[in-house]
Motif scaffolding. Sequence first.
Motif, PDB file in Angstrom:
ATOM      1  N   GLU A 100       0.866  -1.185   0.000  1.00 29.34           N
ATOM      2  CA  GLU A 100       0.000   0.000   0.000  1.00 29.34           C
ATOM      3  C   GLU A 100       0.895   1.225   0.000  1.00 29.34           C
ATOM      4  O   GLU A 100       1.491   1.577   1.027  1.00 29.34           O
ATOM      5  N   PRO A 115       1.773   5.160  -0.163  1.00 30.65           N
ATOM      6  CA  PRO A 115       1.124   6.436   0.182  1.00 30.65           C
ATOM      7  C   PRO A 115       1.335   7.490  -0.903  1.00 30.65           C
ATOM      8  O   PRO A 115       2.081   8.460  -0.729  1.00 30.65           O
ATOM      9  N   PRO A 158      -3.830   6.327  -1.202  1.00 37.37           N
ATOM     10  CA  PRO A 158      -3.133   5.036  -1.207  1.00 37.37           C
ATOM     11  C   PRO A 158      -3.297   4.291  -2.528  1.00 37.37           C
ATOM     12  O   PRO A 158      -4.384   4.274  -3.113  1.00 37.37           O
ATOM     13  N   HIS A 206      -2.465   0.519  -4.243  1.00 38.10           N
ATOM     14  CA  HIS A 206      -2.068  -0.860  -3.962  1.00 38.10           C
ATOM     15  C   HIS A 206      -1.406  -1.468  -5.204  1.00 38.10           C
ATOM     16  O   HIS A 206      -2.023  -1.533  -6.270  1.00 38.10           O
TER      17      HIS A 206
END
Length: 355
Positions: free
Chosen positions: A51, A53, A58, A60
């Motif tokens: 994940e 930032p 966020p 993935h």
Amino acid sequence: MPREDTPLWQDSEPLECVMVVPEAPGVKTFVFRPPSGATFLFRAGQFITLELPMPGGPDHRTYTISSSPTSNVYLSVTVKAQPDGRGGSQWMMDNLKPGMRIKAFGPAGVFHLPRQPDNKYLFISAGSGVTPMMSMATFLFERGEEPDISFVSCAKKPSELIFRKRLEYMASRVQGLKLHFVVDQDEPYEVWTGYRGRFNQLMLGLTTPDYLERDVYCCGPEGFMQSVRDMLHALGYDMSRYHQESFGAPVERVEDIPVPDDVVPQEKAPAELTFSGSGVTASCTETDTVLAVAKRSGLNIPSGCNFGVCGTCKVKKTAGEVHMVHNGGISDEDIAEGYILACCSHPLGKVEVAI
């Protein structure tokens, strides 16, 4: 296997980046460790989801684990920057530093070695597709038994062969790891004595003469994996022993593994070839080559190697589709213009050739 009193990492705990290692131009390995000291449990070839930032929220991203399961106190992923300079991979290249903690999920994935990996293996990779093969090769190297691996790694240039030095080190310590590097082009003012060009059937036979006896694991761009599947089909390989991973979303369950829609010429499927310049039409099957049908029809197409290497039998296809598995004897530009090599082209339905 970790001891019973050693906690296993759970994805409720973030991972801390502890090291960043440059591997090749635009490629870095990121090493992670759980702050709690927990150990990892995964299979060689599996992936993990990070994940990241990102500024917009966020993001993935899934990355194949490039470290070996035997080194279960840490975990590494090897990332290649994207050409457009954007996305999660580029964010990692620019921002992820030792000491940073990020959330992760997994490990998961069905592209991995069996529980008892005692077979003979052929690993074929291109570019950053080498990452799962690196995990597998390292695991087989570290398990304390002599491995039996033929490892083919392909890249655009020698400097872009990821893990080259590490693989060479392992191969220098055991007899059962045989390395074969293939590049599209040389480096200026650098000596290259390995294979050049596109990986093909000839290189397969030279690097791994006993390929029919091996389990094949392949990873790379879809076009590369398609060419590998085509050559294995054409050579009569048992495709139930073929395994592949892609640069797309990795598969988590066996039942979700996509079945490649490969074109395989069938012996009983009817086809028809029209040689427009000669006014000859001949019936045949999909397993016949254009060159063989031309010869049976009394027509002469100049030919040499009969294996898609020399390019002597290049002719213009003016209608229809063929299945061609060549070995470097024709350029992509010629193919785009409709040219084929008669010695390794199989007609699919009705085909017209300008001879």
